[in-house]
Write a protein that holds these residues in place. Structure first.
Motif, PDB file in Angstrom:
ATOM      1  N   LEU A   1       0.905  -1.106  -0.153  1.00  0.00           N
ATOM      2  CA  LEU A   1       0.084   0.212   0.011  1.00  0.00           C
ATOM      3  C   LEU A   1       0.974   1.229  -0.029  1.00  0.00           C
ATOM      4  O   LEU A   1       0.544   2.308  -0.540  1.00  0.00           O
ATOM      5  CB  LEU A   1      -0.850  -0.050   1.278  1.00  0.00           C
ATOM      6  CG  LEU A   1      -2.193   0.980   1.065  1.00  0.00           C
ATOM      7  CD1 LEU A   1      -3.011   0.514   0.048  1.00  0.00           C
ATOM      8  CD2 LEU A   1      -2.675   1.003   2.516  1.00  0.00           C
ATOM      9  N   GLN A   2       1.932   1.150   0.760  1.00  0.00           N
ATOM     10  CA  GLN A   2       2.963   2.368   0.709  1.00  0.00           C
ATOM     11  C   GLN A   2       3.149   2.602  -0.815  1.00  0.00           C
ATOM     12  O   GLN A   2       3.464   3.742  -1.394  1.00  0.00           O
ATOM     13  CB  GLN A   2       4.155   2.182   1.588  1.00  0.00           C
ATOM     14  CG  GLN A   2       5.078   3.047   1.465  1.00  0.00           C
ATOM     15  CD  GLN A   2       4.889   4.343   2.142  1.00  0.00           C
ATOM     16  OE1 GLN A   2       3.766   4.510   2.866  1.00  0.00           O
ATOM     17  NE2 GLN A   2       5.401   5.549   1.664  1.00  0.00           N
ATOM     18  N   LYS A   3       3.623   1.492  -1.476  1.00  0.00           N
ATOM     19  CA  LYS A   3       4.023   1.805  -2.934  1.00  0.00           C
ATOM     20  C   LYS A   3       3.017   2.410  -3.619  1.00  0.00           C
ATOM     21  O   LYS A   3       3.131   3.300  -4.654  1.00  0.00           O
ATOM     22  CB  LYS A   3       4.505   0.643  -3.572  1.00  0.00           C
ATOM     23  CG  LYS A   3       4.971   0.629  -4.922  1.00  0.00           C
ATOM     24  CD  LYS A   3       5.546  -0.737  -5.478  1.00  0.00           C
ATOM     25  CE  LYS A   3       6.349  -0.706  -6.750  1.00  0.00           C
ATOM     26  NZ  LYS A   3       5.529   0.216  -7.713  1.00  0.00           N
ATOM     27  N   ALA A   4       1.524   1.905  -3.605  1.00  0.00           N
ATOM     28  CA  ALA A   4       0.535   2.343  -4.232  1.00  0.00           C
ATOM     29  C   ALA A   4       0.304   3.895  -3.633  1.00  0.00           C
ATOM     30  O   ALA A   4       0.041   4.743  -4.879  1.00  0.00           O
ATOM     31  CB  ALA A   4      -0.762   1.609  -3.806  1.00  0.00           C
ATOM     32  N   ALA A   5       0.415   4.329  -2.501  1.00  0.00           N
ATOM     33  CA  ALA A   5       0.383   5.756  -2.105  1.00  0.00           C
ATOM     34  C   ALA A   5       1.700   6.557  -2.918  1.00  0.00           C
ATOM     35  O   ALA A   5       1.075   7.473  -3.518  1.00  0.00           O
ATOM     36  CB  ALA A   5       0.531   5.679  -0.640  1.00  0.00           C
ATOM     37  N   SER A   6       2.888   6.092  -2.952  1.00  0.00           N
ATOM     38  CA  SER A   6       3.817   6.890  -3.331  1.00  0.00           C
ATOM     39  C   SER A   6       3.776   6.992  -4.831  1.00  0.00           C
ATOM     40  O   SER A   6       3.969   8.102  -5.569  1.00  0.00           O
ATOM     41  CB  SER A   6       5.246   6.032  -2.935  1.00  0.00           C
ATOM     42  OG  SER A   6       6.184   6.886  -3.351  1.00  0.00           O
ATOM     43  N   ASP A   7       3.316   5.795  -5.428  1.00  0.00           N
ATOM     44  CA  ASP A   7       3.400   5.866  -7.028  1.00  0.00           C
ATOM     45  C   ASP A   7       2.097   6.849  -7.511  1.00  0.00           C
ATOM     46  O   ASP A   7       2.169   7.682  -8.517  1.00  0.00           O
ATOM     47  CB  ASP A   7       2.804   4.448  -7.485  1.00  0.00           C
ATOM     48  CG  ASP A   7       4.248   3.835  -7.387  1.00  0.00           C
ATOM     49  OD1 ASP A   7       5.318   4.076  -7.083  1.00  0.00           O
ATOM     50  OD2 ASP A   7       4.243   2.200  -7.679  1.00  0.00           O
ATOM     51  N   ALA A   8       1.111   6.898  -6.723  1.00  0.00           N
ATOM     52  CA  ALA A   8      -0.227   7.587  -6.756  1.00  0.00           C
ATOM     53  C   ALA A   8       0.363   9.156  -6.956  1.00  0.00           C
ATOM     54  O   ALA A   8      -0.138   9.893  -7.800  1.00  0.00           O
ATOM     55  CB  ALA A   8      -1.194   7.602  -5.975  1.00  0.00           C
ATOM     56  N   VAL A   9       0.965   9.633  -5.827  1.00  0.00           N
ATOM     57  CA  VAL A   9       1.478  10.829  -5.653  1.00  0.00           C
ATOM     58  C   VAL A   9       2.339  11.426  -6.906  1.00  0.00           C
ATOM     59  O   VAL A   9       2.345  12.329  -7.315  1.00  0.00           O
ATOM     60  CB  VAL A   9       2.024  11.114  -4.360  1.00  0.00           C
ATOM     61  CG1 VAL A   9       2.783  12.412  -4.058  1.00  0.00           C
ATOM     62  CG2 VAL A   9       1.029  10.956  -3.257  1.00  0.00           C
ATOM     63  N   ALA A  10       3.332  10.316  -7.172  1.00  0.00           N
ATOM     64  CA  ALA A  10       4.403  10.766  -8.039  1.00  0.00           C
ATOM     65  C   ALA A  10       3.809  11.077  -9.501  1.00  0.00           C
ATOM     66  O   ALA A  10       4.135  11.633 -10.367  1.00  0.00           O
ATOM     67  CB  ALA A  10       5.496   9.357  -8.036  1.00  0.00           C
ATOM     68  N   GLN A  11       2.566   9.862  -9.707  1.00  0.00           N
ATOM     69  CA  GLN A  11       1.890  10.192 -11.120  1.00  0.00           C
ATOM     70  C   GLN A  11       1.212  11.416 -11.317  1.00  0.00           C
ATOM     71  O   GLN A  11       1.033  12.003 -12.252  1.00  0.00           O
ATOM     72  CB  GLN A  11       1.070   8.931 -11.061  1.00  0.00           C
ATOM     73  CG  GLN A  11       0.425   8.817 -12.739  1.00  0.00           C
ATOM     74  CD  GLN A  11      -0.349   7.808 -12.760  1.00  0.00           C
ATOM     75  OE1 GLN A  11       0.112   6.439 -12.727  1.00  0.00           O
ATOM     76  NE2 GLN A  11      -1.698   7.808 -13.725  1.00  0.00           N
ATOM     77  N   MET A  12       0.484  11.896 -10.112  1.00  0.00           N
ATOM     78  CA  MET A  12      -0.543  12.799 -10.196  1.00  0.00           C
ATOM     79  C   MET A  12       0.131  14.117 -10.095  1.00  0.00           C
ATOM     80  O   MET A  12      -0.505  15.250 -10.403  1.00  0.00           O
ATOM     81  CB  MET A  12      -1.572  12.515  -9.259  1.00  0.00           C
ATOM     82  CG  MET A  12      -2.531  11.261  -9.465  1.00  0.00           C
ATOM     83  SD  MET A  12      -3.046  11.075 -11.045  1.00  0.00           S
ATOM     84  CE  MET A  12      -4.282  12.650 -11.016  1.00  0.00           C
ATOM     85  N   MET A  13       1.255  14.378  -9.167  1.00  0.00           N
ATOM     86  CA  MET A  13       1.568  15.823  -8.779  1.00  0.00           C
ATOM     87  C   MET A  13       2.134  16.614 -10.026  1.00  0.00           C
ATOM     88  O   MET A  13       1.710  17.599 -10.144  1.00  0.00           O
ATOM     89  CB  MET A  13       2.664  15.595  -7.935  1.00  0.00           C
ATOM     90  CG  MET A  13       2.162  15.543  -6.389  1.00  0.00           C
ATOM     91  SD  MET A  13       1.016  16.687  -5.827  1.00  0.00           S
ATOM     92  CE  MET A  13       1.869  18.103  -5.756  1.00  0.00           C
TER      93      MET A  13
END
Length: 883
Positions: free
Chosen positions: A411-423
């Motif tokens: 889930l940490q990877k999902a959170a970090s990847d989501a932020v990295a993609q959307m910012m």
């Protein structure tokens, strides 16, 4: 005859034999020169020995002090993730379970545990060093999903927890160094061979000094005037790393030799290599220095050191010389060229065969993802470190600790990847809307995900990039904006559950009319006339459900006024917003809280009224497995379960019909409740049946995120898309794939379909759409849209019904009731106020506003025949507080 010579003051006489004087005088010159050289040389040797002995003893004391002042390496605390739970029905294979166990150290460390895979079945046996008891299990994953789980005694199990995985080690010191200590026996043979082949081929033969290389480098450095020749052995490199500064000088080189001899006299070659393997710097990861092969193996390959192959060992050995220059993430071509040089050296030394060398050189780089936020959760780990300091203090220094946490690495990877993609998309939005010459400010971000029923923080992103900024924005206090508003509605529901009426309107419900006309909520003699998100837009009377769905500021403040600002502030403080004060602006989130605080607030709605303090630490144990400290979550009942459900039901409407429709448009369709928020910053708070997530975006300097923009940035178009991206990733993980409808409806509450046009019960004759709302039993409307007396009902003014045909419109200011049948066949509303804006133009209903309908023709400034052109007083001064 003798010659008498008087010497000194004592009157003593000494006699010299003339024959001796003649023999000395008659010696050849070369003999006298030789004698001088021998005597001088002996004197120099004696003097040198004395100097050497002095400095040898001196640096022996230096080494003694260093070795006796605790271990060479500070005790490192290993941080572990939460155990992954395997449940029947999950989409998993035996191979993927084995991969998790392998990462945790099973099989490579039998003391920790072992496993065996046979087709689709995996048998797990924890060892004595396991976090769990030694009870094993057999898991059948036939068909790609968990069919059944059996304990060792054959009993069926619903679930089984795997061994927690190591996330990272805690920072050891102020220099932000990371290392994972390894013993010589844990270092692969190829790692030793690769290092010695490229760095020190005679390491196991010399006594710490390679005199041939020393002389060669001495001559070379003298001729060039630069101390650049790499003539140091591994032992010399250790001496330099542990005891000396990086300064290059002859004096430092001599001291280095002294310390090298001391180390060689005290330790065997295996011990010296072990020191080297744990001490050597191998680059940078985020803001941390990577020291030692154990840490480097994880940083570059995401593997335990024991799992490295020849090519991977050669890569690590190759970057020792210049870690930044040969960084494989930044300079893959250089790294491969250097790696292949090491491999060829290993072939020359006979460590590997020519064919092995060819295969290793042909191997591509297989690097772990570089996203340190995803793999090591550094903001989370910093919080763990701080909490350890507060809770157990100096006990941290009593040996190596195992720290077990709540983190879910997937889930940490999902959170970090989501932020990295959307910012970057948000950055582009800001670039397009930017105006003027002021520098563009790119905002920071935070995302917190937790289990809403336990309070465990499962993932945490505290900023855009930990390497650039270690400020944890999850702990930064900011105005909460409109994600505060559900607390206002919860306060009103609480009063209804306790039998209190909302003024003379009866119990508060989802269809209670609220006045969104401009109002002055003056306090202490000071005028306060807030506006809605869109300046000048006032829909008039609206049902409470619509007020929350569309985040109407004035309607929400008017509700807070009716239930009491003191009660709203008290509710907020009980839920975790300590700064809340009883003022009108409290209703729209002008008081500050951290994203972590708000995560706790929303557990109240998601967990049947129980507030859970978000927590990270589960247990701390020493290296023997003994418990140092265990931690339990803090919980307290804040709301009646009925109130939590009623408020949650309204927030489900926000997702379906309101400002959070973006989430549905982006493909997240699981049952969920949430609320957007916009103040100086932007927010989104929402949750499903098994996951709660808060997203915050804002500027570090506390300026409005929309400063110097042509159009304001909202939570709906910034924070909500990040939330949706994260939840879409989460639902694909086995442990979160079973997002279900929310908990069963509490006793005393029923769900009804409500007609949008009338706020009455919907039946098959209702021409418009309907929505589902939760009501305390007895407070629901008792009429239907087709049997409500004459007129169009309470939604007439909201949806643009002609007042001449509306016999039952709503009143503002709390007069009338909430549509409960009062025995006369109507829904009990008195005449509504004139349905106009302050400038005399008709109100546009909420859907006209959403879809741009009903606006005046901007090219026709003449009044209509039914609207006399009379001068109008200017509207009151408005304070626009966005949603």
């Amino acid at each position: 005859m003798s010659v008498k010579v008087k010497l000194g003051n004592g009157g003593k006489r000494y006699e010299e034999d003339p024959r001796t004087r003649r023999r000395s005088a008659n010696r050849p010159l070369w003999q006298r020169a030789l004698l001088f050289v021998v005597v001088g040389g002996l004197a120099c040797l004696v003097l040198g020995a004395m100097v050497f002995g002095y400095y040898y003893n001196h640096y022996q004391q230096v080494v003694d002090d260093r070795l006796n002042n605790g271990p060479l390496f500070a005790s490192t605390a290993q941080v572990y993730a939460a155990p992954k739970e395997i449940r029947t029905g999950q989409t998993l294979t035996a191979a993927s379970i084995a991969q998790d166990l392998r990462r945790a150290g099973y099989n490579s460390n039998p003391n920790l545990g072992t496993y065996r895979v046979s087709g689709d079945v995996i048998t797990i046996k924890p060892g004595p060093g396991s976090f769990h008891s030694t009870d094993g299990a057999t898991i059948d994953t036939t068909g790609g999903s968990v069919q059944n789980i059996a304990a060792e005694n054959g009993a069926a199990l619903r679930a089984y927890e795997l061994e927690p995985q190591v996330i990272t080690s805690l920072s050891e010191d102020k220099n932000r160094t990371k290392r994972r200590l390894v013993t010589y026996s844990q270092i692969p043979k190829h790692m030793v061979q690769a290092v010695t082949a490229i760095e020190d081929r005679k390491f196991f033969e010399h006594n710490g000094l390679n005199f041939g290389r020393l002389i060669k480098c001495g001559i070379q450095d003298t001729l060039t005037g630069h101390f650049a020749c790499g003539g140091s052995t591994l032992t010399q490199q250790i001496a330099r790393g542990f005891f000396l500064t990086p300064e290059k000088s002859i004096k430092r080189k001599l001291i280095e030799i002294m310390i090298t001899l001391q180390l060689e006299s005290r330790f065997n070659k295996q011990q010296i290599f072990e020191m080297y393997a744990n001490q050597i710097n191998l680059g940078q990861r985020g803001s941390f220095a990577v020291n030692g092969f154990g840490e480097a193996s994880q940083a570059y390959f995401g593997k335990d050191l024991k799992q490295l192959d020849v090519a991977e060992c050669a890569l690590l050995a190759g970057i020792v010389q210049r870690p930044n220059y040969f960084n494989p993430f930044r300079h893959p071509e250089r790294a491969i060229e250097r790696r292949n040089l090491v491999i060829r050296s290993m072939v020359e030394e006979g460590d590997i065969s020519a064919s092995q060398g060819e295969r290793a050189q042909a191997e591509p780089l297989k690097l772990a993802p570089q996203n340190v936020d995803a793999s090591e959760a550094p903001y989370f780990v910093d919080m763990v470190h701080d909490q350890l300091q507060q809770r157990i203090g100096d006990q941290q220094s009593s040996g190596t600790l195992r720290i077990y946490t709540s983190l879910d690495p997937d889930l940490q990877k999902a959170a970090s990847d989501a932020v990295a993609q959307m910012m970057p998309r948000i950055d582009e939005m800001i670039r397009k809307r930017h105006k003027g010459d002021a520098p563009i400010k790119y905002p920071q971000v935070s995302l917190i995900a937790l289990d809403p029923h336990t309070g465990q923080v499962r993932a945490l992103v505290g900023g855009r990039n930990y390497g650039q900024s270690q400020l944890n924005h999850a702990l930064s206090s900011r105005p909460t904006g409109s994600i505060f508003k559900p607390l206002v509605f919860a306060t009103a529901f609480s009063q209804s559950v306790n039998g209190q009426a909302l003024g003379d309107s009866g119990p508060f419900t989802a269809v209670t009319p609220l006045n969104d006309d401009p109002q002055d909520f003056s306090t202490g003699g000071k005028s306060y006339t807030p506006g809605n998100f869109v300046s000048g837009e006032y829909p008039g009377m609206v049902p409470a459900q619509v007020a929350l769905e569309h985040s109407l500021n004035i309607a929400t403040i008017s509700l807070a006024q009716r239930v009491g600002f003191e009660n709203v502030a008290a509710m907020a403080r009980a839920a975790g917003i300590a700064s809340a004060k009883p003022t009108p602006s409290v209703a729209i989130g002008t008081y500050s809280a951290t994203p972590m605080d708000m995560a706790g607030v929303y557990t109240v709605f998601a967990n049947r009224g129980v507030h859970l303090n978000p927590w990270l630490l589960a247990s701390v144990r020493n290296d023997r497995g003994d418990i140092v400290a265990d931690f339990t979550p803090e919980a307290r009942q804040v709301l009646d379960p009925k109130v939590a459900f009623l408020t949650q039901s309204m927030m489900e409407g926000v997702m379906t019909h309101g400002t959070a429709q973006t989430v549905r448009a982006l493909g997240f369709t699981a049952p969920a409740a949430g609320k957007t928020g916009t103040s100086h910053d932007v927010w989104f708070a929402g949750y499903s049946s098994n996951l709660l997530c808060i997203v915050w975006i804002g500027n570090d300097d506390y300026t409005d995120i929309s400063d110097n923009l042509t159009r304001k940035v909202q939570g709906a178009d910034t924070a909500a898309p990040i939330w949706a991206e994260f939840m879409n990733r989460a639902i694909k993980l086995p442990q979160y794939s079973d997002m279900k409808p929310f908990t069963p409806v509490p006793d005393g509450i029923s769900l009804y379909k409500i007609d949008k046009a009338t706020s009455q019960l919907a039946d098959e004759t209702c021409p418009g759409g309907s929505f589902t709302a939760a009501f305390l039993e007895g407070t629901q409307p008792h009429n239907t849209c087709s049997h409500m007396g004459d007129g169009t009902g309470i939604m007439g003014s909201l949806f643009g019904a002609d007042s001449s045909t509306a016999g039952t419109n709503m009143t503002g200011g709390g007069s009338g009731n909430n549509g409960i049948n009062n025995g006369n066949g109507s829904n009990g509303y008195n005449s509504a106020p004139t349905n106009t804006n302050p400038d005399g133009t008709p109100h546009r209903n909420i859907f006209q506003k959403m879809f741009g309908l009903g606006k005046r023709d901007e090219n026709n400034t003449q009044p209509t025949p039914t609207q006399p052109a009379t001068p109008q007083s200017p509207p009151p001064q408005q304070i626009v507080i966005p949603r």
